[in-house]
Enzyme design. Sequence first.
Site, short mmCIF file in Angstrom:
data_model
loop_
_atom_site.label_atom_id
_atom_site.label_comp_id
_atom_site.label_asym_id
_atom_site.label_seq_id
_atom_site.Cartn_x
_atom_site.Cartn_y
_atom_site.Cartn_z
N LYS A 66 0.82 -1.22 0.00
CA LYS A 66 0.00 0.00 0.00
C LYS A 66 0.86 1.27 0.00
O LYS A 66 0.41 2.31 -0.45
CB LYS A 66 -0.96 -0.02 1.17
CG LYS A 66 -2.03 -1.10 0.98
CD LYS A 66 -3.16 -1.01 1.95
CE LYS A 66 -4.27 -1.97 1.58
NZ LYS A 66 -3.92 -3.39 1.78
C1 LIG Z 1 -4.53 -4.46 1.19
C2 LIG Z 1 -3.82 -5.77 1.11
C3 LIG Z 1 -4.20 -6.77 0.19
C4 LIG Z 1 -5.42 -6.65 -0.70
O1 LIG Z 1 -5.29 -5.68 -1.70
P1 LIG Z 1 -6.60 -5.14 -2.47
O2 LIG Z 1 -6.14 -3.98 -3.25
O3 LIG Z 1 -7.55 -4.74 -1.36
O4 LIG Z 1 -7.14 -6.26 -3.29
C5 LIG Z 1 -3.43 -7.93 0.13
N1 LIG Z 1 -2.37 -8.11 0.94
C6 LIG Z 1 -1.98 -7.16 1.83
C7 LIG Z 1 -0.80 -7.44 2.70
C8 LIG Z 1 -2.68 -5.96 1.95
O5 LIG Z 1 -2.29 -5.03 2.84
#
Ligand SMILES: *Cc1c(COP(=O)(O)O)cnc(C)c1O
Length: 486
Positions: free
Chosen positions: A124
């Site tokens: 993220k």
């Molecule tokens: C947010 C997240 C996801 C999922 O990603 P999306 O964009 O919501 O599909 C997967 N793995 C981790 C570690 C995350 O923080």
Amino acid sequence: MRYVSTRGHAAQPSFSEILLGGLAPDGGLYLPAVYPQVSGAELDAWRALSYADLALEILKKFATDIPVADLKALTDKTYTAAVYRNTRAGEAAERITPLHLIEQDGDKTLLLQALSNGPTLAFKDMAMQLLGNLFEYTLDKQQAELNIFGATSGDTGSAAEYAMRGKHGIRVFMLSPHLKMSAFQSAQMFSLQDDNIFNVAIKGVFDDCQDMVKAVSNDLAFKARYKIGTVNSINWARVVAQVVYYFRGYLEATTRNEQKVSFTVPSGNFGNICAGHIARMMGLPIDQLVAATNENDVLDEFFRTGIYRVRKSSETYHTTSPSMDISKASNFERFVFDLLDRDAVRVKALFAKVDTEGGFDLSGAPGSDGDEFNKIAQFGFASGRSCHTDRLATIRDLHARYGLMVDTHTADGVKVAREHVKSGVPMIVLETALPAKFNETIREALDTDAARPAGFENIEFLPQRFEVMEADVAQVQAFIVAHTGL
Ligand SMILES: *Cc1c(COP(=O)(O)O)cnc(C)c1O
């Protein structure tokens, strides 16, 4: 570039106009009116670019109302080796999202794209760091301020806080469920001492936090007066920033544009893989986009059957890949809009049906809502599911065979990627977090601790700053009022 709502709202705003907002006024999500295309000559030229310059080239195509020189300053400031600290021995830190070989079996190749070297050790940060700089730039220009109000079960909140800390014009109020996050996750958020960051631990579960954010968002007078905004995963700029690493991964895995690659993406809200879909629509030679889910398998069910059936909170399992414990993928509507040939009237009707009847059916069966299931392969989509025992087995297998340690979400990705990899088409698994964030399960699988990157050794012992509150909207609103000075 103008943006359209998936539900057909007439206004077509610009990038800057949707940057700070969330949903379109009709409840839809924004997408570009047309996808910008990337030519073979451009792809060739992009092979030599740094990550920051590649991000600039892609952003330029979407943020056409921001001067290029300003965009360049923003991407140069964001995508640096100091922010994304790739400390793997023998590797140039400037590569930002390097590929690592997982395994090769004949001409079946599985690669890992490292996306988790940012400040909070999850992918993220790739988008959120840019968002922080874009928000600050835009608010400075408008001489405006913004109070970001959100709820987190762990990863989103910390990524947002590390992106917004110390930024002028921005405050962050983040709700989290009291005593429910991992020790590492709580420490990451609560140890921030910046004046513009406010952590509120709610005596309840994540859903209680989420409900309070919704309640405040529906209080339009309060929202306007206190300049409340969000940074959730439907934010368009976040999606665009994620498009960049699909290009980067492709360019690093190939030498000629005739070659194709596939991606497997650990998925929850469908934000990450939605960016892959957009890269593919722009002309990036992607063969498959494989969505990997955990026990919360709404998306896997859709890609296998054409039936989208959201689950209630009580049917959403708490798993050991918790960032994917989602039963209503908020970005999924963007893909459905393209799958339905951008028919906003039908999209609106289908998502109204999600609210009233809990889902829709595009399987083509008698009485269904459509037969677009048969078009899914044209968009490259496939899927698979992984559960706790798969996760443990994959973590153990990778560690025993290759000395490689992956986190629980990435393990779900590797399990599913192995089921879909084809001869001659490299399969890139997106690494969504580092194992240190989910050490409890690493211990269960391997009976040892995950390595911690430098700077995180003693994070649990740093002084913490947070408020504990009941799940009471009025109390939270009063807290915001008291700290905004508005
Ligand atoms: C947010 C997240 C996801 C999922 O990603 P999306 O964009 O919501 O599909 C997967 N793995 C981790 C570690 C995350 O923080």
